[in-house]
Design an enzyme around this catalytic site. Structure first.
Site, mmCIF file in Angstrom:
data_model
loop_
_atom_site.group_PDB
_atom_site.id
_atom_site.type_symbol
_atom_site.label_atom_id
_atom_site.label_comp_id
_atom_site.label_asym_id
_atom_site.label_seq_id
_atom_site.Cartn_x
_atom_site.Cartn_y
_atom_site.Cartn_z
ATOM 1 N N SER A 1 -21.363 -2.692 31.236
ATOM 2 C CA SER A 1 -20.239 -1.822 30.887
ATOM 3 C C SER A 1 -19.309 -2.458 29.861
ATOM 4 O O SER A 1 -18.610 -1.740 29.142
ATOM 5 C CB SER A 1 -19.437 -1.458 32.141
ATOM 6 O OG SER A 1 -20.223 -0.670 32.988
ATOM 7 N N ASP B 1 -21.205 4.651 38.789
ATOM 8 C CA ASP B 1 -22.031 3.444 38.639
ATOM 9 C C ASP B 1 -22.325 2.789 39.992
ATOM 10 O O ASP B 1 -23.473 2.422 40.270
ATOM 11 C CB ASP B 1 -21.277 2.480 37.724
ATOM 12 C CG ASP B 1 -21.977 1.147 37.550
ATOM 13 O OD1 ASP B 1 -23.080 1.132 36.973
ATOM 14 O OD2 ASP B 1 -21.422 0.127 37.997
ATOM 15 N N ASP C 1 -21.422 5.039 29.528
ATOM 16 C CA ASP C 1 -21.716 3.781 28.839
ATOM 17 C C ASP C 1 -23.187 3.382 28.984
ATOM 18 O O ASP C 1 -23.743 2.667 28.164
ATOM 19 C CB ASP C 1 -20.795 2.656 29.342
ATOM 20 C CG ASP C 1 -20.719 2.589 30.857
ATOM 21 O OD1 ASP C 1 -21.353 3.416 31.558
ATOM 22 O OD2 ASP C 1 -20.031 1.678 31.361
ATOM 23 N N HIS C 2 -23.827 3.868 30.067
ATOM 24 C CA HIS C 2 -25.246 3.587 30.357
ATOM 25 C C HIS C 2 -25.609 4.379 31.602
ATOM 26 O O HIS C 2 -24.723 4.963 32.240
ATOM 27 C CB HIS C 2 -25.470 2.084 30.621
ATOM 28 C CG HIS C 2 -24.564 1.548 31.689
ATOM 29 N ND1 HIS C 2 -24.746 1.824 33.030
ATOM 30 C CD2 HIS C 2 -23.427 0.814 31.613
ATOM 31 C CE1 HIS C 2 -23.773 1.257 33.717
ATOM 32 N NE2 HIS C 2 -22.941 0.649 32.887
ATOM 33 N N HIS D 1 -28.751 -1.204 36.028
ATOM 34 C CA HIS D 1 -28.636 -0.241 34.934
ATOM 35 C C HIS D 1 -30.014 -0.018 34.331
ATOM 36 O O HIS D 1 -30.907 -0.832 34.521
ATOM 37 C CB HIS D 1 -27.699 -0.785 33.844
ATOM 38 C CG HIS D 1 -26.329 -1.093 34.333
ATOM 39 N ND1 HIS D 1 -25.403 -1.763 33.583
ATOM 40 C CD2 HIS D 1 -25.722 -0.818 35.520
ATOM 41 C CE1 HIS D 1 -24.273 -1.888 34.268
ATOM 42 N NE2 HIS D 1 -24.452 -1.323 35.453
HETATM 43 MG MG MG Z 1 -16.590 0.770 34.358
HETATM 44 ZN ZN ZN Z 2 -22.980 -1.143 36.892
#
Ligand code: MG
Ligand code: ZN
Length: 381
Positions: A104, A276, A318-319, A345
Site C-alpha cells: 500500500s 484489505d 491500490d491493489h 496481495h
Molecule cells: Mg491502506
Molecule cells: Zn494489505
C-alpha cells in the site's frame, strides 16, 4: 472377523456423522460465507455538471479492493451500490518499482506522486528522495486539502499523500510530517503517534498552536464548522465497522464541510482501509462489511459532487488483496460465498470509477501513476 471390522468402522462412522453435523450447525464460523444483512438505499445522481474541468477532486481508495470485493458488496446490498453512479470505468496496473505485487505504501505513492517506487516507501522515490504529492501541490496552489481514513492517519495509504519517509513503519516520523504542511482537515485513527511519542514531542499541542481543533469523538467531528480540524478517533487503527459505526461516511461529509469553504477548490483523499484486512484474512464477512461502509462514504462524496457540479469523484484501489472471487450469492437475501487464492496481495489490475467533470479521462487500462498525472492536469496544472 466380521465383528472386528464393525467395531473398527462403527466409531469412525459415528465420528464422521457427528463432525459433519456439528460443522453444519457451526456455519457462521465459515468466514468465506456472508449470510446476508441489512441493505441501504442507493440513490441515483445527475450526470450533468456545471463545467468541463473540476474545481474539487475527491479520491476514494478502497485498500485491497478488487472487482470481486466490490461485487461481493454489491450482491450483499441486493444488487446496487452508490459506486454505480460512476459511468466512466477503467483499470489500473499496480506493480511497484521493485515488485510485481505492490504494497500500500508504493501503491499510494504511485497515485499521490506519479512515480513508481519500492514497496514500503512513503512519498519518496527509489533513491529515497522526497517527491511532491498531489496534496502538497494542491495546497501550494491555494486549494484546501484533506485526508480521511479508517486506519491510523499515519498508516501507509494516507501517509503517502503527505509524508516523506523511507519506511511505512516510521509512523511517529510520519505524524510529525503532518505539521510541515497546511493540510486543512484530517480524520482517522493514530492519536498515539501524535500524543504518546518516543521523542517526547506532543504533536496534539503543536497542532492546537498551529490553529487546529483536535477532536477525538465522532459526534464533535460531525458537527465541526471551523476551518482546521484534526480528528483522531482511535489510538491506532479504528475498530471494524460493527464497533466504529459510520465513522467513515460521517468523516467524509465532515471533511467536505471544512474543505468546501475554500473558494479556489480542494483535494480530498478518503480511504476504506480494512477491505484489505478482510482479503488478508480470507474473510468474506469483513470484506462485505468494509465495502458497504466504503460505498456509503462514496455516496457522501457523490451527494456533494452532484449538488456542487464542479467536483470530480474518483474511486479506485491500490491493489487487490486475497485473490478473491465470488462463487455464489443471492440478490434476494444478500448472501455471498467468497473464495480466496492468497492471504497476501495479488498483481491483478484494479478498477477505477469516476464521476463528474474530467471523469472521461479515467477510462481504459492505465498505470497507477497515470491517476496522478490526470488529477494534476485537471486540478493543479
Ligand atoms: Mg491502506
Ligand atoms: Zn494489505
Amino acid at each position: 472377523m466380521k465383528r472386528k471390522i464393525i467395531t473398527f468402522i462403527l466409531p469412525i462412522a459415528v465420528a464422521l456423522f457427528y463432525s459433519t453435523t456439528v460443522a453444519a450447525q457451526e456455519q457462521p464460523d465459515d468466514l468465506t460465507l456472508y449470510q446476508g444483512g441489512e441493505a441501504y438505499e442507493v440513490k441515483s445522481y445527475t450526470q450533468t455538471f456545471k463545467s468541463d474541468t473540476p474545481k474539487n477532486v475527491i479520491l476514494l481508495i478502497g485498500d485491497g479492493m478488487g472487482v470481486a470485493h466490490l461485487f461481493a458488496g454489491l450482491t450483499a446490498n441486493r444488487g446496487n451500490l452508490f459506486i454505480e453512479n460512476c459511468k466512466h470505468i477503467g483499470f489500473s496496473k499496480t506493480a511497484s518499482s521493485n515488485r510485481y505485487v505492490t504494497d500500500s505504501a508504493a501503491g499510494g505513492t504511485a497515485i499521490s506522486t506519479g512515480k513508481k517506487t519500492y514497496n514500503g516507501a512513503i512519498g519518496v522515490d527509489p533513491d529515497k528522495n522526497p517527491m511532491k504529492t498531489i496534496l502538497e501541490e494542491a495546497s501550494e496552489k491555494g486549494l484546501a486539502t484533506g485526508l480521511v481514513s479508517t486506519s491510523s492517519i499515519t498508516h501507509a495509504t494516507p501517509a503517502s499523500f503527505i509524508a516523506h519517509q523511507p519506511s511505512r513503519s516510521m509512523e511517529e516520523e510520519i505524524a510529525a510530517d503532518f505539521l510541515k504542511t497546511d493540510i486543512d482537515v484530517f480524520i482517522g485513527g493514530g492519536y498515539d503517534f501524535f500524543a504518546k511519542r518516543e521523542d517526547g514531542r506532543n504533536l496534539v499541542d503543536e497542532l492546537v498552536r498551529k490553529g487546529y481543533t483536535v477532536e477525538r469523538e465522532l459526534s464533535k467531528i460531525e458537527n465541526y464548522n471551523g476551518k482546521k480540524l484534526a480528528g483522531l478517533t482511535a489510538p491506532k487503527g479504528n475498530p471494524r465497522v460493527s464497533e466504529r459505526g459510520n465513522m467513515l461516511p460521517v468523516s467524509t461529509r465532515a471533511a467536505i464541510n471544512v474543505l468546501k469553504q475554500n473558494k479556489k477548490g480542494f483535494f480530498l483523499m478518503v480511504e476504506g482501509s480494512f477491505i484489505d484486512s478482510g482479503g488478508h484474512a480470507n474473510n468474506t464477512v469483513q470484506v462485505v462489511e468494509e465495502v458497504l461502509d466504503f460505498d456509503q462514504a462514496v455516496g457522501k462524496a457523490l451527494e456533494f459532487a452532484a449538488e456542487n457540479g464542479e467536483t470530480l469523484v474518483i474511486v479506485t484501489a491500490d491493489h487487490e488483496t486475497g485473490g478473491m472471487t465470488v462463487n455464489d450469492g443471492s440478490f434476494e437475501t444478500g448472501m455471498v460465498k467468497g473464495a480466496f487464492t492468497s492471504t497476501g496481495h495479488t498483481g491483478v489490475m484494479v478498477p477505477i470509477f469516476s464521476y463528474g467533470p474530467g471523469a472521461s479521462e479515467f477510462i481504459g487500462i492505465m498505470e497507477n501513476t497515470d491517476i496522478y498525472g490526470k488529477m494534476r492536469e485537471l486540478l493543479v496544472k
